[in-house]
Design an enzyme around this catalytic site. Structure first.
Site, PDB file in Angstrom:
ATOM      1  N   MET A 163       4.391 -15.503   7.775  1.00 24.63           N
ATOM      2  CA  MET A 163       4.889 -15.553   6.404  1.00 24.63           C
ATOM      3  C   MET A 163       6.307 -14.997   6.419  1.00 24.63           C
ATOM      4  SD  MET A 163       3.125 -13.900   3.001  1.00 24.63           S
ATOM      5  CE  MET A 163       3.014 -12.262   3.680  1.00 24.63           C
ATOM      6  N   ARG A 296      -3.123  -9.108   0.612  1.00 24.75           N
ATOM      7  CA  ARG A 296      -3.089  -7.769   0.023  1.00 24.75           C
ATOM      8  C   ARG A 296      -4.430  -7.075   0.154  1.00 24.75           C
ATOM      9  NH1 ARG A 296       1.175  -9.184  -4.908  1.00 24.75           N
ATOM     10  NH2 ARG A 296       3.004  -8.779  -3.607  1.00 24.75           N
ATOM     11  N   TYR A 440       4.340  -2.594   3.288  1.00 29.15           N
ATOM     12  CA  TYR A 440       4.502  -4.057   3.321  1.00 29.15           C
ATOM     13  C   TYR A 440       3.487  -4.771   2.445  1.00 29.15           C
ATOM     14  CZ  TYR A 440       1.339  -4.029   7.543  1.00 29.15           C
ATOM     15  OH  TYR A 440       0.329  -3.866   8.448  1.00 29.15           O
ATOM     16  N   GLU A 441       3.682  -6.098   2.315  1.00 36.14           N
ATOM     17  CA  GLU A 441       2.930  -6.932   1.360  1.00 36.14           C
ATOM     18  C   GLU A 441       3.119  -6.455  -0.079  1.00 36.14           C
ATOM     19  OE1 GLU A 441       1.597  -9.726   1.872  1.00 36.14           O
ATOM     20  OE2 GLU A 441       1.769  -9.698   4.034  1.00 36.14           O
ATOM     21  N   GLY A 442       4.316  -5.948  -0.372  1.00 33.81           N
ATOM     22  CA  GLY A 442       4.599  -5.383  -1.682  1.00 33.81           C
ATOM     23  C   GLY A 442       4.278  -3.910  -1.678  1.00 33.81           C
TER      24      GLY A 442
END
Length: 607
Positions: A163, A296, A440-442
């Protein structure tokens, strides 16, 4: 360094005795052939692979890390052979679409495998979990030609997916990306730009790597509304699936990181690389969220897995390490000193870690079950309820699980004393590997902002109402096959029921305060976001512990398969959560009520 053992008994308890998975699988055509026996067999073999193949590479992989020679990246010794064993065993396609070679297992089952992967070797696990997300996205949004060409190879582990979102100038604000996609006149696009922090961007595990890249078309609107999504393989792919020449995808180097050193985190350059548009033009961010929502939960499970392996190691140490005497006199008079596990403060730390781990496992399984319902359930109303719960709880699954995951690895490290700070015991690696999951991943702050801004204030508490409705129905014995027995009169369950009622009422009060405050102060939501996410996490865990306590009491009454000692321990751990962890929620409600003034009145120069 202690061994890792997959928590198969607890996983089965949650799956079958708390959530009644087998019964529900029979109601969904996509999972109707799955039963408890098959699920047990899958996870037992998964545990064997992780324990025997991946965990022994964890410490050496961290010490060695990945290598970049200026062109190619090599993974640590042993990673290639371990990956080939998993790929050949079908583990890369565990949850994949059976129409394209996947095994079609539900998220409730595959998330348990994810936990084992992260516990056994977090750096290695990321190659598989990113691949799972990429395949999920392509299955949902690619055309049939692309699905038929790419999915069988991703599921087989012949290729791996990534990604590619972040760029040097933007992370959270993806509307600022500069990567460009120019139509080539033949239905393809020339992708040019640079991405950073790309997990598995370059490696030696597979011959080809499938990048999912966010970029902007020449006519793109400004900001996030102008983002499109493209599939860009490392090497050209022919119509028959064979791999051709390089495709203008170049690794610019490896990031030097605090942890997860077995994971190749790369700077990637796309130099007129040929790409395929996935989904509709300018809808790339919405398309990417199909992958990101599953990722997430997966990253939340990274925190859970590391917390569990850290606990196992710390308990092995605490049983063997002898220091001083237990309160009240020698517990083992024949020895020079007592095990440190006899000391109250060590037990406090141990039970804190265990309670967070077991509560997290319950919560992760619940969210996974709702993902399955939203995707597979034949009843449209059930799908709608599940989708609303997933929307509300996804930020919590990512942030609350990883906050607790990092805290538990730190607490477990503390049990070792000075030994925990030294490399050979393994505890410090778990701390380093868990830290990234909060970022990470927001970042967890962004998760909190998403929860409060989009999932609470924007819809005026509609998702929360759905959550409260489901929680109250469960407390009244109307969900998960609990039956109509009045659990209010069971003395062992009364504290769990009372706590659940109190916490849900607290959450609803805080939600009303925040919704009203946001109408008059634009900073109110952001100022309370972190505390509100934590409060929702505590409430959800209280619900999960109610469910577990109820199942444990039933197991004791019916002489269930998990065994008397297991059920009694489950009730005791749940009681620890109620007595020593849950009281934090009262402080969170007070913090939410304070409002943003104390934060926003500061002049920037004062920081």
């Amino acid at each position: 360094m202690a061994d890792y053992r997959a928590p198969l008994v607890d996983m089965r308890f949650i799956r079958e005795e708390v959530l009644n998975a087998e019964q529900e699988w029979q109601t969904m055509p996509a999972t109707a052939e799955l039963n408890a026996e098959l699920a047990d067999a899958v996870l037992e073999e998964a545990g064997r692979l992780v324990e025997a193949e991946l965990f022994p590479l964890n410490q050496s992989g961290d010490a060695e890390g990945c290598h970049f020679d200026g062109h190619e990246v090599s993974t640590p010794d042993g990673f290639q052979s371990a990956f080939q064993e998993l790929a050949q065993g079908g583990w890369c396609g565990l949850g994949g679409n059976p129409d394209h070679g996947g095994q079609g297992l539900p998220k409730l089952l595959t998330q348990s495998f994810d936990e084992m992967l992260y516990a056994g070797n977090a750096g290695f696990a990321l190659y598989l979990t990113l691949n799972n997300g990429a395949a999920l996205l392509l299955d949902a949004h690619a055309d049939e030609v692309t699905r038929s060409l790419y999915l069988p190879r991703l599921y087989a582990g012949e290729w791996l997916g990534t990604m590619c979102l972040t760029e040097p100038q933007c992370g959270t604000d993806l509307g600022l990306i500069k990567t460009r996609a120019v139509p080539d006149g033949n239905g393809r696009y020339a992708i040019t730009g640079s991405k950073i922090w790309i997990t598995g961007g370059e490696h030696d595990l597979t011959d080809n790597i499938v990048h999912l890249v966010l970029a902007k078309l020449p006519d793109a609107p400004a900001g996030a509304k102008g983002i499109s999504l493209f599939l860009v393989p490392k090497r050209h792919v022919h119509e028959d699936g064979s791999v051709g020449n390089a495709n203008g995808v170049v690794c610019g180097g490896l990031e030097h990181k605090m942890g997860i050193k077995g994971s190749a985190t790369c700077v990637m350059h796309f130099e007129n690389a040929q790409g395929i548009l996935i989904g509709e033009p300018h809808q790339g961010l919405a398309t990417m969220f199909t992958m990101m929502n599953y990722e997430r939960l997966s990253i939340g499970i990274q925190g859970l897995g590391l917390g569990d392996v850290a606990y196992q190691g710390a308990m092995a140490f605490a049983r063997e390490r002898r220091q001083s005497r237990a309160p009240g006199g020698a517990a083992e008079p024949g020895q020079i000193a007592d095990p440190i596990l006899m000391h109250p403060d060590v037990r406090r730390m141990a039970l804190d870690v265990r309670a967070w781990n077991e509560g997290g496992r319950l919560f992760a399984a619940f969210v996974a079950r709702e993902l399955d319902r939203a995707k597979y359930h034949p009843d449209g109303e059930v799908r709608e309820v599940a989708a609303d719960l997933v929307a509300l709880l996804t930020p919590v699954a990512k942030a609350f699980l990883t906050d607790r995951g990092f805290a538990t690895t730190v607490e477990a490290q503390q049990i070792y004393g000075g030994s925990g700070y030294c490399v050979e015991w393994g505890a410090e690696q778990y701390v380093r590997d868990a830290r990234i999951a909060m970022i990470y991943e927001g970042t967890n702050g962004i998760q909190a902002m998403d929860l409060v801004g989009r999932k609470l204030v924007r819809n005026q508490g509609a998702y929360l109402h759905r959550f409260a409705e489901q929680m109250r129905a469960d407390l009244d014995g109307q969900l998960d096959g609990a039956g109509s027995a009045d659990t209010r009169v069971d003395p062992a369950l009364v504290p769990f029921r009372v706590a659940a009622d109190i916490e849900l009422a607290r959450l609803e009060r805080a939600s009303e305060v925040l919704i009203e405050a946001s109408k008059v102060d634009p900073a109110a939501a952001g100022a309370a976001a972190h505390d509100y996410l934590q409060l929702l996490g505590y409430t959800a865990y209280t619900w999960m512990w109610w469910k577990a306590a109820r199942a444990a009491r039933r197991g004791l009454a019916e002489q269930g398969v998990s065994g008397e000692a297991f059920y009694r321990a489950k009730l005791m751990v749940g009681q620890h959560f109620l007595e020593r962890q849950l009281p934090q929620s009262e402080a969170l409600e007070s913090q939410i009520a304070v409002g943003p003034a104390g934060l926003m009145t500061w002049d920037q120069a004062l920081f």
